[in-house]
Design a protein around this motif. Sequence first.
Motif, PDB file in Angstrom:
ATOM      1  N   THR A 132      -5.622  19.016   4.393  1.00 17.85           N
ATOM      2  CA  THR A 132      -6.939  19.297   3.827  1.00 17.85           C
ATOM      3  C   THR A 132      -7.151  20.792   3.718  1.00 17.85           C
ATOM      4  OG1 THR A 132      -7.629  17.383   5.099  1.00 17.85           O
ATOM      5  CG2 THR A 132      -9.358  18.625   4.019  1.00 17.85           C
ATOM      6  N   TYR A 133      -7.629  21.234   2.575  1.00 14.87           N
ATOM      7  CA  TYR A 133      -8.055  22.629   2.405  1.00 14.87           C
ATOM      8  C   TYR A 133      -9.573  22.630   2.366  1.00 14.87           C
ATOM      9  CZ  TYR A 133      -3.313  23.822   0.946  1.00 14.87           C
ATOM     10  OH  TYR A 133      -1.969  24.014   0.894  1.00 14.87           O
ATOM     11  N   ALA A 134     -10.199  23.319   3.298  1.00 17.06           N
ATOM     12  CA  ALA A 134     -11.661  23.338   3.386  1.00 17.06           C
ATOM     13  C   ALA A 134     -12.171  21.891   3.322  1.00 17.06           C
ATOM     14  CB  ALA A 134     -12.264  24.219   2.318  1.00 17.06           C
ATOM     15  N   ASP A 135     -12.870  21.524   2.233  1.00 22.53           N
ATOM     16  CA  ASP A 135     -13.390  20.155   2.170  1.00 22.53           C
ATOM     17  C   ASP A 135     -12.613  19.331   1.148  1.00 22.53           C
ATOM     18  OD1 ASP A 135     -14.181  21.648   0.079  1.00 22.53           O
ATOM     19  OD2 ASP A 135     -16.236  20.900  -0.001  1.00 22.53           O
ATOM     20  N   PHE A 136     -11.409  19.795   0.802  1.00 27.92           N
ATOM     21  CA  PHE A 136     -10.673  19.194  -0.295  1.00 27.92           C
ATOM     22  C   PHE A 136      -9.347  18.648   0.223  1.00 27.92           C
ATOM     23  CE2 PHE A 136      -7.329  19.967  -3.433  1.00 27.92           C
ATOM     24  CZ  PHE A 136      -7.778  19.170  -4.462  1.00 27.92           C
ATOM     25  N   THR A 137      -9.111  17.358   0.049  1.00 30.11           N
ATOM     26  CA  THR A 137      -7.883  16.756   0.560  1.00 30.11           C
ATOM     27  C   THR A 137      -6.782  16.863  -0.484  1.00 30.11           C
ATOM     28  OG1 THR A 137      -9.270  15.221   1.770  1.00 30.11           O
ATOM     29  CG2 THR A 137      -6.936  14.702   1.646  1.00 30.11           C
ATOM     30  N   ALA A 138      -5.796  17.698  -0.210  1.00 29.52           N
ATOM     31  CA  ALA A 138      -4.720  17.926  -1.187  1.00 29.52           C
ATOM     32  C   ALA A 138      -3.648  16.846  -1.089  1.00 29.52           C
ATOM     33  CB  ALA A 138      -4.109  19.304  -0.990  1.00 29.52           C
ATOM     34  N   VAL A 139      -3.352  16.405   0.148  1.00 24.72           N
ATOM     35  CA  VAL A 139      -2.379  15.331   0.360  1.00 24.72           C
ATOM     36  C   VAL A 139      -3.037  14.325   1.301  1.00 24.72           C
ATOM     37  CG1 VAL A 139      -0.143  14.742   1.347  1.00 24.72           C
ATOM     38  CG2 VAL A 139      -0.389  16.843   0.025  1.00 24.72           C
ATOM     39  N   GLY A 183       3.826  13.757 -10.695  1.00 33.31           N
ATOM     40  CA  GLY A 183       2.365  13.735 -10.726  1.00 33.31           C
ATOM     41  C   GLY A 183       1.846  14.876 -11.560  1.00 33.31           C
ATOM     42  N   PRO A 184       0.615  14.758 -12.018  1.00 28.83           N
ATOM     43  CA  PRO A 184       0.058  15.828 -12.840  1.00 28.83           C
ATOM     44  C   PRO A 184      -0.121  17.101 -12.006  1.00 28.83           C
ATOM     45  CG  PRO A 184      -1.644  14.251 -12.267  1.00 28.83           C
ATOM     46  CD  PRO A 184      -0.358  13.676 -11.779  1.00 28.83           C
ATOM     47  N   SER A 185      -0.292  18.201 -12.682  1.00 31.69           N
ATOM     48  CA  SER A 185      -0.496  19.493 -12.056  1.00 31.69           C
ATOM     49  C   SER A 185      -1.710  19.443 -11.123  1.00 31.69           C
ATOM     50  CB  SER A 185      -0.748  20.455 -13.197  1.00 31.69           C
ATOM     51  OG  SER A 185      -0.327  21.656 -12.905  1.00 31.69           O
ATOM     52  N   GLY A 186      -1.575  19.990  -9.928  1.00 36.06           N
ATOM     53  CA  GLY A 186      -2.710  20.029  -9.006  1.00 36.06           C
ATOM     54  C   GLY A 186      -2.893  18.769  -8.182  1.00 36.06           C
ATOM     55  N   CYS A 187      -1.931  17.849  -8.221  1.00 33.07           N
ATOM     56  CA  CYS A 187      -2.113  16.595  -7.489  1.00 33.07           C
ATOM     57  C   CYS A 187      -1.651  16.727  -6.044  1.00 33.07           C
ATOM     58  CB  CYS A 187      -1.387  15.452  -8.176  1.00 33.07           C
ATOM     59  SG  CYS A 187       0.388  15.513  -7.974  1.00 33.07           S
ATOM     60  N   GLY A 188      -1.070  17.873  -5.671  1.00 31.10           N
ATOM     61  CA  GLY A 188      -0.679  18.072  -4.276  1.00 31.10           C
ATOM     62  C   GLY A 188       0.815  18.034  -4.023  1.00 31.10           C
ATOM     63  N   LYS A 189       1.610  18.087  -5.066  1.00 30.92           N
ATOM     64  CA  LYS A 189       3.071  17.999  -4.899  1.00 30.92           C
ATOM     65  C   LYS A 189       3.612  19.191  -4.118  1.00 30.92           C
ATOM     66  CE  LYS A 189       3.884  18.108  -9.336  1.00 30.92           C
ATOM     67  NZ  LYS A 189       2.577  18.256  -9.972  1.00 30.92           N
ATOM     68  N   THR A 190       3.225  20.393  -4.546  1.00 33.95           N
ATOM     69  CA  THR A 190       3.738  21.592  -3.875  1.00 33.95           C
ATOM     70  C   THR A 190       3.290  21.619  -2.421  1.00 33.95           C
ATOM     71  OG1 THR A 190       3.732  22.790  -5.962  1.00 33.95           O
ATOM     72  CG2 THR A 190       3.779  24.109  -3.968  1.00 33.95           C
ATOM     73  N   THR A 191       2.039  21.242  -2.193  1.00 30.29           N
ATOM     74  CA  THR A 191       1.511  21.207  -0.834  1.00 30.29           C
ATOM     75  C   THR A 191       2.370  20.309   0.057  1.00 30.29           C
ATOM     76  OG1 THR A 191      -0.669  21.466  -1.807  1.00 30.29           O
ATOM     77  CG2 THR A 191      -0.585  20.803   0.489  1.00 30.29           C
ATOM     78  N   LEU A 192       2.734  19.151  -0.459  1.00 33.60           N
ATOM     79  CA  LEU A 192       3.552  18.203   0.298  1.00 33.60           C
ATOM     80  C   LEU A 192       4.933  18.789   0.592  1.00 33.60           C
ATOM     81  CD1 LEU A 192       4.023  15.388   1.447  1.00 33.60           C
ATOM     82  CD2 LEU A 192       4.551  14.581  -0.844  1.00 33.60           C
TER      83      LEU A 192
END
Lengths: 292, 363
Positions: free
Chosen positions: B13-20, B37-46
């Motif tokens: 989670t980033y701040a109040d936003f769940t990336a993965v 997955g589309p851009s911004g869906c959390g792939k890089t984060t994972l």
Amino acid sequence: MNTSARAKNRNFRWGLLFFLAPVCLWLFLLIVLPHIDLLIMSFRAENDMGDMVWSLSNYRNFFEEPVYWLTYVRTAIYSVLVTFLTFCITLPLAFYITKVVCPRYQGFLTILLLMPFWVSELVRVYGWMILLRESGVVNHFLLKIGLLNQPIEMLYRDTTMVLGLVYTSMLFMVVPLISVLESLDDSLIEAAHDLGANTWSILFKIIIPHATPGIVSGSIVVFMLTLGNYLTPNLMGGKNSLWFTEQIYNQFIASFNWNQGSAFGFLLLIISSLIVWLGLTLSRQKLGKVVQ
Amino acid sequence: MKIDLSVQHVTKTYADFTAVDDVSFQVETGRFFSILGPSGCGKTTLLRMIAGLSEPDSGKIEIRARDMAGIPPNRRPVNLIFQNLALFPMMDVAENIAFGLHRRGEGKAVIHKKVSAILERVDLAGFETKKIEQLSGGQKQRVAIARCLVLEPAVLLLDEPLGALDLKLREQMKVELKKLQAKVGTTFVYITHDQSEALVMSDHVAVMNQGVFQQMDTPQNLYNHPRTPFVARFVGDNNAWAGRVNSSDGKTVSIETNDGFTFQVLSDQSFQPGEPVDLFLRPEAMLIQPDEAIADLNRFEVVVKSLLFDGANSRLLVNPLKTGTELLIALPQNRQYDYVRRDDKIEVGWAKTSGLCFPKIET
Ligand SMILES: Nc1ncnc2c1ncn2[C@@H]1O[C@H](COP(=O)(O)OP(=O)(O)O)[C@@H](O)[C@H]1O
Ligand SMILES: [Mg+2]
């Protein structure tokens, strides 16, 4: 067509001359001319009859009088030391500001760092003196909490002088370092970490090689300013910590021996050029590239 | 089969936003696993959490059965190829590749041998002393891969490595990467937003959206049996057609589209009569002017709005008769349909088995 191209070329050359002329004039009048005069003066001295003649005696005096050349060597070594210390202190600082801190506070922190430089060097040095003198804030505090029985003199020591010089120089190192570290892609650091590098190898293999132009340009400025500094060594170092600029001042102002002073000035110019050249060679940098 | 990478209920989670969001999967040794997955869906984060560049808020990551919690990236047996490659510009090709080996403290002779061997493997033999800026996009790509492969990681993580290449080179690198993976046998975890990259190269693909894994399957199954409307839309082209259920018996669903057509679709899901649904039809599922003899086809008439010529991927853009709905229909370039012109009225048919039907989701 050929003639028109040539005419254009000539126009361009006149334009260049027009813009360069004031710069050249300025360089010539303020830098070259006085230096030629100083150079000539440094090779002239009074002979036994009291007439001015060509002579090497000004330079001979320098080598024959230990206090002169010892101060000279001391000044050079301390300037290198101050440059190195300034680098060691500002690199983590610049790294912290550019890479660690959240970008929102970056500008604020940089301004905070530049704040002390809004007051003049003289005021800043007196600030240090208020803190460090025998009846100063630090002594008062240490006495209060019982760490000291009687006040000690913290001023007029080499350490204090180096501290003052590092403090005065920090700005000139931190600005090029921040700008060069800003251009370092974070992913290079992460890639190095991912490939097995620890903090030290990241520092020596990635950060410092990338930052070399900034380090060299910052170091040149800090070194030259420190070598030529008069105020801080004089006020914080006092009589115990002689600086070569004080010798020059003494010759010009106190002894009124302009010829001797000119020789000293030239010797200072030689050592500063020599050390800068050495630094550039060792770091395999070109002056033109570093200055950009 | 041995499991090289196991990700269990990982959340970030980033701040109040769940990336993965509660992602779990396992990759077997030697597999090519993709996350699409589309851009911004959390792939890089994972991927960064697997590499150790950031820590998950909760969940567990195991590599070769070893828990990775608290282990820094320089001591994990995985390597990451960054989206921008992150080659070191201050070093030449050989120094870049030798970087990791030096950090391990291997001997000079060994390093030299390994560097030439891996350069040979990625078809860059003799490039040792080249500067990074002298390389082309595809060559940089291969240096980045070589720099990681030379360390023989348990898992190689690739973050959209082909993103910066032009189309032609990308097509070529897709095949090369697949061949390279088969040759070296390293486990690959590959993330991309390009469905064709994922489908061509992978043994298994996970489709990700808004931090959640939607479906994990073989490329064929993803394409033929998408399990969520998102997968149906995202993997391959699809026509979505809104409608309502007339009746459903657990095997066949009868759907009336909002513009008045009635179709039969096979589906093992059951629906309530009147439930709003989306009907998904692939362009190639629809046949132009099907033979009268084929039974059990859903048939309807359309008006051709335009012909979209794109070689083997040519399409017809059509409106079902008297409606504004737009559909794409595959137009095979075998000269059989050369007679089709703009504003023609033609019949289209599709088999009950080739349509898909999902409850409508508000977007
Ligand atoms: N350090 C961060 N702080 C806050 N939000 C972030 C950070 N990194 C990524 N995000 C957000 O997380 C989401 C997923 O990002 P990312 O994993 O880079 O997506 P992808 O690689 O699939 O394009 C994005 O919406 C992005 O804005
Ligand atoms: Mg990404």
